[in-house]
Design a protein around this motif. Structure first.
Motif: not given
Length: 496
Positions: A127-154
């Motif tokens: 959980t604490e490593r996963i909390a480092k990930n950057i995550h947000y949603q962005t609105t597109t013509k296909y709906g709200d897509l999820d964007i994650t930059i994966n920073l959790s794996k050591p």
């Protein structure tokens, strides 16, 4: 010295609060941890209450072990040490499984809620490593897509890399990272620690399968469903039977499979497995582009989904009929070619067509999404004709698997600093950005006339979302233009 005893007691306190153990287990767990620290005594302390989490306290004990040379400061040794400590607080697999199915009698959600919380409290889900990930949603013509930059794996340290290079890879146990034999496996150089790992047995279409959570979840209750038998991934009629069996047993979850061919498939093709969870992706919310009839299956509602990739959605109360209809589409697609849109089923004996399937329950119906995939390459697109093209490789060049197909971009960690540099450049016009981002950064700067420190992040987020849309459009076999839609309809006519 006394601080370590306080940390041990605080960790035990937190384990009791999380209902991993009860007070009667305190001395036993304490002694197990002392043994791992090579300590043969304990000093009682009047420890204060702590706000530290289980992972935080575990990290304090880990630091003590490194400082006192109980273990080396090497990734695998640290992972083994932490997993072994947390295993002290876990019941045996049979006891956890029994509790899971006792709760299942009350309802599937009660069972999965219990197992998900257990997997987090035991630090199997990081959980604490996963909390480092950057995550947000962005609105597109296909709906709200999820964007994650994966920073959790050591990241592997130099000593870890050295050990792995020097090690002779002669051990074939467990056969892979997904095999059931990982449950409780202590770990070794090059193979992760799994002492605190627990799995739940399932029956899917008369086969023995298992259910677990991913240690690095990308979405709510991100789970793995895998075959007891170590066998290659294949998409067959049996796949559809097992996926629908799973959602019948766990109707609050979706479940899907990566495709079974290189380039369009997942990262582990050697072991038949699926991914599941309690999350609604943008693709799930996508509406029908148009409907069509399957003459052999009048009880099936069939539609093409308004999505950048080529998705057929089937709905029915009749699970058997749904599976048969999906199998009809799979068999036709495996053999289908349309050179006018670069789709060839085979190159000599090498197959190119397959499907990424996703199942869910909705409004009392079974729902099956069939995402058409093709893994051909060409001189112009050596990484794949229906794969992210060169102009988006600065953002994403890896395979587009099940999670991305549904609308969640899992992006590499390098982007954190690189996008910060892009944002700075957009504001000051001077900051250096990576060469492969320069054209994109220039385009954004020309597109927006008033970029400030206040709005630059949201601008980059929106533009990154548009890039991800392009990634998905590149991966679609039938494009969303008139030519692509006409080609899609020709394929649908072949199903009659």
């Amino acid at each position: 010295m006394e601080a370590i005893f306080t940390r041990i007691d605080q960790l035990i306190d937190q384990a009791i609060q999380a209902a991993l153990i009860n007070e009667r287990d305190r001395v036993y767990c304490r002694n197990q941890i002392l043994g791992m620290l090579n300590m043969d005594f304990f000093i009682e302390s009047n420890q204060d209450q702590t706000n530290k989490s289980i992972p935080g306290l575990l990290n304090d004990i880990l630091e003590y072990a490194i400082e006192n040379e109980v273990i080396a400061d090497v990734l695998d040794e640290k992972e083994v040490f932490c997993a072994n400590i947390m295993n002290c607080f876990l019941s045996k697999p049979s006891e956890i499984s029994d509790k899971f199915y006792q709760l299942y009698q009350k309802g599937p959600e009660e069972a999965t809620n219990y197992f998900y919380q257990l997997s987090k409290d035991s630090n199997y889900i990081q959980t604490e490593r996963i909390a480092k990930n950057i995550h947000y949603q962005t609105t597109t013509k296909y709906g709200d897509l999820d964007i994650t930059i994966n920073l959790s794996k050591p990241e592997k340290d130099p000593e870890q890399i050295k050990r792995e290079r020097q090690m002779k890879q002669t051990i074939n146990y467990p056969k892979c990272l997904l095999c059931a034999e990982n449950e409780g496996y202590v770990g070794r150089t090059g193979h992760p620690a799994r002492s605190n790992h627990r799995i739940i047995g399932l029956e899917l279409a008369d086969e023995d399968w298992f259910f677990q959570y991913s240690p690095y979840v990308y979405y709510n209750e991100h789970s793995i469903v895998f075959s007891k038998e170590h066998r290659p991934m294949t998409i067959t009629k049996g796949t559809f039977e097992r996926l629908t069996s799973f959602v019948e047993q766990f109707p609050h979850y979706f479940v899907g499979s990566n495709a079974d061919l290189p380039i369009v498939g997942g990262s582990i093709l050697s072991h038949d497995h699926y991914q599941a969870g309690n999350y609604t992706f943008a693709m799930t919310k996508a509406e029908d582009e148009f409907t069509f009839d399957l003459e052999q299956y009048p009880d099936i509602q069939a539609a093409v989904v308004r999505w950048p990739m080529s998705v057929i959605r089937l709905r029915s109360e009749n699970r058997t009929s749904l599976v048969d209809a999906a199998d009809l589409i799979l068999k036709n697609w495996r053999a289908y070619s349309d050179s006018s849109v670069d789709i060839l089923a085979y190159t000599e004996d090498t197959p190119h067509n397959t499907i990424t399937p996703i199942a869910r329950m909705r409004d009392g119906n079974f729902e099956l999404d069939l995402v058409l995939r093709n893994n051909r390459t060409s001189e112009k697109h050596p990484d794949g004709i229906f794969h992210p093209h060169q102009d988006v490789h600065h953002i994403k060049k890896e395979n587009i698997g099940l999670i991305e197909v549904m609308g969640l971009a899992v992006l590499p960690p390098r982007l954190k600093e690189e996008l910060e540099a892009v944002q700075a450049f957009l504001v000051d016009g001077k900051t250096n950005v990576e060469e492969y981002h320069q054209v994109w950064a220039n385009d954004i700067k020309h597109k927006y006339k008033d970029i400030t420190n206040t709005n630059v992040e949201s601008i980059v987020h929106d533009e990154l979302g548009k890039k991800f849309v392009t990634v998905l459009e590149d991966s679609g076999v039938f494009k969303s233009n008139s030519r692509g839609k006409a080609a899609f309809k020709r394929f649908l006519l072949s199903l009659k």
